[in-house]
Structures are given as C-alpha cells and as structure tokens.
Write an enzyme that holds these catalytic residues in place. Sequence first.
Site, PDB file in Angstrom:
ATOM      1  N   SER A   1       0.829  -1.215   0.000  1.00  0.00           N
ATOM      2  CA  SER A   1       0.000   0.000   0.000  1.00  0.00           C
ATOM      3  C   SER A   1       0.860   1.260   0.000  1.00  0.00           C
ATOM      4  CB  SER A   1      -0.958  -0.016   1.188  1.00  0.00           C
ATOM      5  OG  SER A   1      -0.222   0.021   2.398  1.00  0.00           O
TER       6      SER A   1
ATOM      7  N   ALA B   1       2.201   2.984  -5.492  1.00  0.00           N
ATOM      8  CA  ALA B   1       1.820   2.091  -6.596  1.00  0.00           C
ATOM      9  C   ALA B   1       0.586   1.269  -6.218  1.00  0.00           C
ATOM     10  CB  ALA B   1       2.988   1.185  -6.967  1.00  0.00           C
TER      11      ALA B   1
ATOM     12  N   SER C   1       6.961   5.051   0.080  1.00  0.00           N
ATOM     13  CA  SER C   1       6.292   6.192  -0.565  1.00  0.00           C
ATOM     14  C   SER C   1       5.994   7.308   0.428  1.00  0.00           C
ATOM     15  CB  SER C   1       4.968   5.752  -1.185  1.00  0.00           C
ATOM     16  OG  SER C   1       5.183   4.748  -2.134  1.00  0.00           O
TER      17      SER C   1
ATOM     18  N   ALA D   1       8.782   9.843   0.956  1.00  0.00           N
ATOM     19  CA  ALA D   1       9.389  10.527  -0.195  1.00  0.00           C
ATOM     20  C   ALA D   1       9.408  12.020   0.076  1.00  0.00           C
ATOM     21  CB  ALA D   1       8.617  10.205  -1.463  1.00  0.00           C
TER      22      ALA D   1
ATOM     23  N   GLY E   1       9.997  15.019  -4.558  1.00  0.00           N
ATOM     24  CA  GLY E   1       8.830  15.253  -5.398  1.00  0.00           C
ATOM     25  C   GLY E   1       8.582  14.189  -6.440  1.00  0.00           C
TER      26      GLY E   1
ATOM     27  N   GLU F   1      15.997  19.040  -9.376  1.00  0.00           N
ATOM     28  CA  GLU F   1      16.859  18.079  -8.682  1.00  0.00           C
ATOM     29  C   GLU F   1      17.979  17.700  -9.642  1.00  0.00           C
ATOM     30  OE1 GLU F   1      14.448  15.744  -5.304  1.00  0.00           O
ATOM     31  OE2 GLU F   1      13.767  15.249  -7.284  1.00  0.00           O
TER      32      GLU F   1
ATOM     33  N   HIS G   1      21.854   6.893  -2.222  1.00  0.00           N
ATOM     34  CA  HIS G   1      21.607   8.339  -2.232  1.00  0.00           C
ATOM     35  C   HIS G   1      22.814   9.018  -1.608  1.00  0.00           C
ATOM     36  CE1 HIS G   1      19.710  12.234  -1.669  1.00  0.00           C
ATOM     37  NE2 HIS G   1      18.629  11.810  -2.316  1.00  0.00           N
TER      38      HIS G   1
ATOM     39  N   ARG H   1      23.115  11.125  -9.488  1.00  0.00           N
ATOM     40  CA  ARG H   1      23.272  10.633  -8.123  1.00  0.00           C
ATOM     41  C   ARG H   1      24.475   9.717  -7.937  1.00  0.00           C
ATOM     42  NH1 ARG H   1      17.381   9.220  -5.843  1.00  0.00           N
ATOM     43  NH2 ARG H   1      16.994  11.442  -5.808  1.00  0.00           N
TER      44      ARG H   1
ATOM     45  N   HIS I   1      19.288   3.445  -1.142  1.00  0.00           N
ATOM     46  CA  HIS I   1      18.073   4.259  -1.274  1.00  0.00           C
ATOM     47  C   HIS I   1      17.030   3.642  -2.192  1.00  0.00           C
ATOM     48  CE1 HIS I   1      15.728   7.928  -1.356  1.00  0.00           C
ATOM     49  NE2 HIS I   1      15.836   8.037  -2.666  1.00  0.00           N
TER      50      HIS I   1
ATOM     51  N   ARG J   1      18.744   5.740 -11.407  1.00  0.00           N
ATOM     52  CA  ARG J   1      17.471   6.449 -11.538  1.00  0.00           C
ATOM     53  C   ARG J   1      17.634   7.965 -11.451  1.00  0.00           C
ATOM     54  NH1 ARG J   1      13.626   8.252  -7.684  1.00  0.00           N
ATOM     55  NH2 ARG J   1      14.858   7.280  -6.030  1.00  0.00           N
TER      56      ARG J   1
ATOM     57  N   SER K   1      10.742   7.891  -9.718  1.00  0.00           N
ATOM     58  CA  SER K   1      10.166   6.664  -9.164  1.00  0.00           C
ATOM     59  C   SER K   1       8.677   6.820  -8.884  1.00  0.00           C
ATOM     60  CB  SER K   1      10.885   6.281  -7.879  1.00  0.00           C
ATOM     61  OG  SER K   1      10.180   5.247  -7.262  1.00  0.00           O
TER      62      SER K   1
HETATM   63  P1  FAD Z   1       6.498   1.282  -1.320  1.00  0.00           P
HETATM   64  O1  FAD Z   1       6.073   2.666  -1.179  1.00  0.00           O
HETATM   65  O2  FAD Z   1       7.779   0.898  -0.683  1.00  0.00           O
HETATM   66  O3  FAD Z   1       5.341   0.361  -0.748  1.00  0.00           O
HETATM   67  C1  FAD Z   1       5.504  -1.021  -0.593  1.00  0.00           C
HETATM   68  C2  FAD Z   1       4.323  -1.556   0.180  1.00  0.00           C
HETATM   69  O4  FAD Z   1       4.312  -2.966   0.163  1.00  0.00           O
HETATM   70  C3  FAD Z   1       4.331  -1.169   1.645  1.00  0.00           C
HETATM   71  O5  FAD Z   1       3.035  -0.837   2.030  1.00  0.00           O
HETATM   72  C4  FAD Z   1       4.787  -2.451   2.347  1.00  0.00           C
HETATM   73  O6  FAD Z   1       4.358  -2.552   3.687  1.00  0.00           O
HETATM   74  C5  FAD Z   1       4.116  -3.484   1.469  1.00  0.00           C
HETATM   75  N1  FAD Z   1       4.704  -4.829   1.484  1.00  0.00           N
HETATM   76  C6  FAD Z   1       5.979  -5.179   1.214  1.00  0.00           C
HETATM   77  N2  FAD Z   1       6.108  -6.517   1.261  1.00  0.00           N
HETATM   78  C7  FAD Z   1       4.881  -7.019   1.561  1.00  0.00           C
HETATM   79  C8  FAD Z   1       4.373  -8.326   1.738  1.00  0.00           C
HETATM   80  N3  FAD Z   1       5.138  -9.410   1.638  1.00  0.00           N
HETATM   81  N4  FAD Z   1       3.059  -8.477   2.023  1.00  0.00           N
HETATM   82  C9  FAD Z   1       2.256  -7.391   2.171  1.00  0.00           C
HETATM   83  N5  FAD Z   1       2.696  -6.124   1.995  1.00  0.00           N
HETATM   84  C10 FAD Z   1       3.990  -5.955   1.696  1.00  0.00           C
HETATM   85  N6  FAD Z   1      11.027   8.819  -5.235  1.00  0.00           N
HETATM   86  C11 FAD Z   1      10.599   9.867  -5.951  1.00  0.00           C
HETATM   87  O7  FAD Z   1      10.190   9.713  -7.108  1.00  0.00           O
HETATM   88  N7  FAD Z   1      10.608  11.109  -5.392  1.00  0.00           N
HETATM   89  C12 FAD Z   1      11.037  11.341  -4.114  1.00  0.00           C
HETATM   90  O8  FAD Z   1      11.008  12.461  -3.649  1.00  0.00           O
HETATM   91  C13 FAD Z   1      11.503  10.253  -3.366  1.00  0.00           C
HETATM   92  N8  FAD Z   1      11.963  10.433  -2.102  1.00  0.00           N
HETATM   93  C14 FAD Z   1      12.275   9.334  -1.366  1.00  0.00           C
HETATM   94  C15 FAD Z   1      12.624   9.497  -0.016  1.00  0.00           C
HETATM   95  C16 FAD Z   1      12.866   8.401   0.783  1.00  0.00           C
HETATM   96  C17 FAD Z   1      13.239   8.577   2.232  1.00  0.00           C
HETATM   97  C18 FAD Z   1      12.781   7.097   0.232  1.00  0.00           C
HETATM   98  C19 FAD Z   1      13.040   5.894   1.080  1.00  0.00           C
HETATM   99  C20 FAD Z   1      12.463   6.937  -1.102  1.00  0.00           C
HETATM  100  C21 FAD Z   1      12.211   8.037  -1.898  1.00  0.00           C
HETATM  101  N9  FAD Z   1      11.852   7.895  -3.242  1.00  0.00           N
HETATM  102  C22 FAD Z   1      11.460   8.980  -3.964  1.00  0.00           C
HETATM  103  C23 FAD Z   1      11.652   6.577  -3.815  1.00  0.00           C
HETATM  104  C24 FAD Z   1      10.144   6.280  -3.800  1.00  0.00           C
HETATM  105  O9  FAD Z   1       9.589   6.790  -2.619  1.00  0.00           O
HETATM  106  C25 FAD Z   1       9.864   4.815  -3.871  1.00  0.00           C
HETATM  107  O10 FAD Z   1      10.592   4.221  -4.887  1.00  0.00           O
HETATM  108  C26 FAD Z   1       8.377   4.592  -4.160  1.00  0.00           C
HETATM  109  O11 FAD Z   1       7.635   5.308  -3.239  1.00  0.00           O
HETATM  110  C27 FAD Z   1       8.056   3.123  -4.119  1.00  0.00           C
HETATM  111  O12 FAD Z   1       6.665   2.994  -4.086  1.00  0.00           O
HETATM  112  P2  FAD Z   1       6.003   1.565  -4.142  1.00  0.00           P
HETATM  113  O13 FAD Z   1       4.552   1.779  -4.009  1.00  0.00           O
HETATM  114  O14 FAD Z   1       6.530   0.817  -5.277  1.00  0.00           O
HETATM  115  O15 FAD Z   1       6.582   0.838  -2.844  1.00  0.00           O
HETATM  116  C1  SIN Z   2      15.186  13.182  -2.703  1.00  0.00           C
HETATM  117  O1  SIN Z   2      14.317  13.958  -2.307  1.00  0.00           O
HETATM  118  O2  SIN Z   2      16.388  13.437  -2.772  1.00  0.00           O
HETATM  119  C2  SIN Z   2      14.755  11.837  -3.119  1.00  0.00           C
HETATM  120  C3  SIN Z   2      14.214  11.939  -4.471  1.00  0.00           C
HETATM  121  C4  SIN Z   2      14.223  10.607  -5.120  1.00  0.00           C
HETATM  122  O3  SIN Z   2      14.657   9.615  -4.541  1.00  0.00           O
HETATM  123  O4  SIN Z   2      13.789  10.576  -6.279  1.00  0.00           O
END
Ligand code: FAD
Ligand code: SIN
Length: 539
Positions: free
Chosen positions: A13, A16, A47, A50, A53, A120, A238, A286, A347, A382, A387
Amino acid sequence: MKYSEYSAVIIGSGAAGLYAALKISEHSNLPDGVLIITKSALGESNSKYAQGGIVAVLHQNRDDNVELHVKDTQKAGAGLSDIETVEAISQASDEVVNDLIKTGVKFDRNENGELLFTLEAAHSIRRILHSGGDATGKGIVEGLRNAVLEDKNITVMENSMAVELLISREKECKGAIVFNELTGEHEVIYTSALILATGGVGQLYKFTTNPDGATGDGIALAYEAGAAIQDMEFIQFHPTALAISPESKERFLISEAVRGEGAKLINKEGEQFMSRYSDKRELAPRDVVTRAIYSEMKKEHSSNVFLDASIINPLKLMNRFPTISAKCKTKGIDISQKPIPVAPAAHYTMGGIKADVSGKTSIKGLYAIGEAASTGLHGANRLASNSLLECVVCAYELADYLSFANLETPKKIDEGIKKMIDVYSRSISGREYDIQALKSELKSIMWNNVGIVRDEASLIHAKKEVEKLKDSFKRMHKCLNRDEYEYRNMLIVASIVIESALERKESRGAHARSDYRETNLEARHSNIIKTEEKELIYA
Ligand code: FAD
Ligand code: SIN
C-alpha cells in the site's frame, strides 16, 4: 486454513499499490472486488517518506517537453534505460498526474494557484512537483489512502504479509498464501490478477534511507515462483543521508532538492569538492555525487562530508524544507547556520521483477508495479523523482489493461497448488532464531562487500557468507513470524544482488566495479530466473 477469492489482489500500500487499487476498482469486470494486502498499516511504505517530489511533464510548464525528460532520464540511466518505456512513461505523466490531483492529492502552489516546480540533480529544468515542501510522499499517500478508504469496492487487509505465490502447473499465478500477523494464521487468497507493489530492498544494507519494511519480499516471492528478475546489481545509494555518528543506523534523507535550491557539499577542510568530480558539481547524477563523497570520505578517513545549506535564504529554507529543518533541529543542527553531516545510504532498487509498463511479468496472472518492478525506465541509475512517476503511471496502465481482462477467480486448483498450501497448513517447530542479529549480520555483509564500489573478491566473499547464513537458517519456506519471513526474503534477494553484480563485469551507473572500471557498450540488462522445478522444493 481460511480461503477467500477476489477479482484483483494488490500486495502493498505505497503509491503504486494504493493508486492501482483505486484505478482497478473503477472498472465493471470485478465480480469479487479488489483486495489490498499490506504488511503493516495502510499507507505505511517507502512512498510515505518521499521528500523531493514527483516528475511531471505538464503542458502548462512551457520550458518542458517529453523529449527533454526522456533525454535527461536516459543520460542519468547510463545508457541502459529502455527508450520505449521512458517515452511511454513520460508521455503519460500529464494525464496521470492530473488524475492524481483529481483523486485528492495536493501539490504546492504559488499565491496565484499555479503549481510550483523544483529542480533536482541531472534534470535540465524545473519539472518536479512537491507537496508540503519536502513531504511529497506523505501528501500523495494521504490523498490516495483517503480515497481507498472511501471506496466500497476495495477491502483492506492490514498487518498481513504475502509469503508465497500460488503457481499452477501451467505456470500461471492463481493467488497467494498470506500470513496474518494478528491471528498468527496463514490464509489462502485466490485471484486471477495478483499485483506485487511491494517496493524495494533498501533494508538489505546496514545504512539505508528506507523504512523497516523494505525487505524485497515481492522480488523474493516472484523469483521463487519462477519469474524473471532483472538488473538487481543496480542499487542506488543516495549521496546525502543525515550521518550524525558513524555507527548510528538511522539515515534520514536530506533531499536532493536542497542541492537543487543551491546547497553545497564541503569536506572536513571546508572545501567545495564537487568541481573536482563533475562540471555539473552538486547537480551531477546521483551515482556520480555518491562516488565523489565516498572518495572524499576515504581520503579524509572520515565517516561523512557536509552539506552547507546556509547559502539559501533562511526563510525560504524553512518554508521549503520544513521536515528536514525540524529533523536536523532535533539533532541540534540549525541548517540555516550549520552544515549538515551527510553520507551515502542505500536508497532505491533499479532492478526488480521484469515487467512492462502495464505491469505484466513473465508469469501469466502475475503483475509487478512500482519499485518492486524493473521496467527499464531507470537503466543503471534512476533520475531523481522518476520513481513516484513510474509508480503511478504503471498502476494506471495496469488498470487500463485489466479493464479488458477476464477477472473471474480461478475455480480449478491443481495438485501443485494443493501441495504448496499443504506446506503452510503443517505446523513447524525447531529452534528460535535471533532474527535482529541475523538481519544485522546480513546488512553488514552487503554494505561492506556489495556496496558503492565492489570487486570480484568482495562479491565472492559476500556470496560465501550469505550461503553460510542460508545454510544455518532452516526456515526457507514456512516461518513462524513476520521477522523470519522478512529475513528469509532478504537472504533470497541478497543472493540475487550478489549473483547479478558478479555477472556484470563492467562499471555503469550505480554498479561500480574497481576491477572492471570501463563501461562495456555492448552490455544490456541482466536477467535471473530460478530454473529448478518448484515442486522439487517440497519433495
Ligand atoms: P512502497 O512505497 O515501498 O510500498 C511497498 C508496500 O508494500 C508497503 O506498504 C509495504 O508494507 C508493502 N509490502 C511489502 N512486502 C509485503 C508483503 N510481503 N506483504 C504485504 N505487503 C507488503 N522517489 C521519488 O520519485 N521522489 C522522491 O522524492 C523520493 N523520495 C524518497 C525518499 C525516501 C526517504 C525514500 C526511502 C524513497 C524516496 N523515493 C522517492 C523513492 C520512492 O519513494 C519509492 O521508490 C516509491 O515510493 C516506491 O513505491 P512503491 O509503491 O513501489 O513501494
Ligand atoms: C530526494 O528527495 O532526494 C529523493 C528523491 C528521489 O529519490 O527521487
């Protein structure tokens, strides 16, 4: 064991998973509704944290266009991004980001109500939307979570973890085994559309910006099910995570947008060193900035460098980066006055389950989106803020694809699946493991040997050490609790990362090998598929 059926089941959740659930739920071909299964509370994810942006190539941003964004993405991706994927995602961004806004996501605007764009590293222009200054993830997840909770077609199962995919003899995915942490029971969920939105593998490393849940579960499950896994050697470190002390595991992210707004990197001597590494200085891609910091730290025998944000107007700094300012304040740092100690941290996972833009994997009925997937958008490195864009565009495209699919839940379950279910209905006993200690050991092995710079000797060492850990852990199938399952999955994914890194005998993007410094222009994506027959595991 409890059994249930849903037309579409989404694991995870984050951005994505939440957005996919909402978009799929809009369709009429859902006799059994949509289910979200998530490991902890709804929305708890990478997520949510993040900062910087989300990329949006919007028609109202007259300086921007798809061609320019594609060029920036490919350049950062060090020649490995797939052009059709980059184009498709960039082209869809206007429609999808506008749909996000309609769904209830609020981005920062000026006093005239116009969207604000930030810059960025490695972007040639300002094209990144943000929310709450530096809390973009929170803004997106809150908007989507509220919409999911209002949607009567979506059922939410929290504190539940997918632990095994149900694959038929015809190699089709028919559902999953789920461990419910609250009851301690395993359940069987059948579906004809199983969507992995489980995020990346940051927790494989001792130092990471990722929260605890990023243990690569979906990638491990898909690998065990026989799906193709792509490019796992490309782990993005990162450059700037808050590094208060050398051993402290907490690595809070200091967004790249701080550099985008003018902050400078300095070493212990106070020297701005980036010009020695790239003419783009702080705004180089990066991987380049990370290696520059790594090299300065080695030279100075230090565990961090500094990010000096005092150059930025103090009022702007506080308004634009409220979360970062507040976090640093709790550590005694006023970022308008004092440089911030920073060091690289794991990261983002560029690789993952091989999937196309609409989430289709190499297994029928199994889809992967977001960070768990590898669509070829990011190549070897990336581009910042691509992302979140990939998460929402692929969720949107997947929902569109599934709107034409037959989502009747599977009625006939074959012997292979029955055998799998049987494994999880048997009780297990045996020794207790100190999982926290084992996870720490694995994370140190990965950080020290499969980190920012690797070579054959360090990778072979890591491989042997991980094999030893695998041999001593006797629960590679059914486990007793969430911690054990996560550790099991981390061991599986660690082996994939090491194997892929050993295979790639070149340096490219985030994969830097000190024994193969050149880029091999012929090299393309790496792919790993588990070939042994699944049934053998249970023999
Ligand atoms: P996630 O958001 O990681 O969600 C995964 C979900 O799956 C979670 O709810 C988790 O609990 C669940 N899950 C995992 N395994 C299981 C399982 N076996 N069973 C049930 N549930 C499970 N990207 C950008 O584009 N811009 C940004 O500014 C940015 N800033 C970032 C800052 C930080 C601190 C971090 C860590 C990342 C950042 N990123 C950024 C990267 C970006 O946030 C992530 O790549 C993106 O949010 C991933 O989204 P997702 O939905 O694929 O996975
Ligand atoms: C950041 O805010 O530096 C993270 C952005 C990203 O991972 O895309």
